[in-house]
Write an enzyme that holds these catalytic residues in place. Sequence first.
Site, short mmCIF file in Angstrom:
data_model
loop_
_atom_site.label_atom_id
_atom_site.label_comp_id
_atom_site.label_asym_id
_atom_site.label_seq_id
_atom_site.Cartn_x
_atom_site.Cartn_y
_atom_site.Cartn_z
N SER A 11 -20.08 30.63 -69.28
CA SER A 11 -19.67 30.31 -70.65
C SER A 11 -20.71 29.37 -71.29
CB SER A 11 -18.26 29.72 -70.65
OG SER A 11 -17.69 29.74 -71.93
N ASP A 43 -12.07 39.98 -71.25
CA ASP A 43 -12.55 38.76 -71.92
C ASP A 43 -12.78 39.06 -73.40
OD1 ASP A 43 -13.71 36.40 -72.72
OD2 ASP A 43 -15.27 36.39 -71.17
N HIS A 96 -11.74 35.65 -69.23
CA HIS A 96 -12.91 34.78 -69.36
C HIS A 96 -13.24 34.06 -68.05
CE1 HIS A 96 -15.93 32.84 -71.78
NE2 HIS A 96 -15.49 31.63 -71.50
#
Length: 249
Positions: free
Chosen positions: A92, A196, A224
């Site tokens: 991320s 995601d 995610h």
Amino acid sequence: MNGRSSNSKSDEKLTAPTLYIFPHAGGTAKDYVPFAKEFSGEVKRVAVQYPGQQDGYGLPPLESIPGLAEEIFAIMKPAARIDTPVALFGHSMGGMLAFEVALRFEAAGYRVLALFLSACSAPGHIKYKQLKGYSDNEMLDLVARATGTDPEFFNDEEFRVGVLPTLRAVRAIAGYSCPPENKLSCPIYTFIGSKDWIATREDMEPWRERTTGDFSLREFPGDHFYLNKNLPELVSDIEIGTLQQFDQI
């Protein structure tokens, strides 16, 4: 590992590669201990603790992704050896930082074997990028409208001091951009969760434009944080990719 070459290196013994692990926003080095433990001893692992995280957790003070990357690289560089190949993994927000730090490693003459990006949208494809131009007050107003909170509540100075660093970090992440000419020469390998919605396949495909080397994208089942349920397979991909590049030196 199977398939590793013994004649691609010269006779001198090379230092085992180091994999730097960049946590997600709000994550810490400690959170990635289970991830790091999945690797064999052929790859040294270093989980990055972001500077300025209070008590070792929460979002680090963040005005811009490149700014924090510059600070991280300045901390890492004295301990990094020019003769030790490196690879970088980021999940991320950590992927954005890993990319920026990888650019700095290459520019400084270090050998970067590969960049591994997980659930990380490419520059220019990040959700909510319109937040980049918001002022502190506009960010607070947005939170008030999104949560139904009385705007007067945000006039409390103690609350503002507590919440604004987080909102500024979110703004910096949403507004991350990078000149298109900034590319790596090492391969970029990307990974996403099938469900995601924060970083989709369409958001991650443009990473291929950020390298003059190879690019791949692998999809795992999950959201995610798909990696929590797919650690062995993910780590295997990362370790194999790192060692294959190491064997080509």
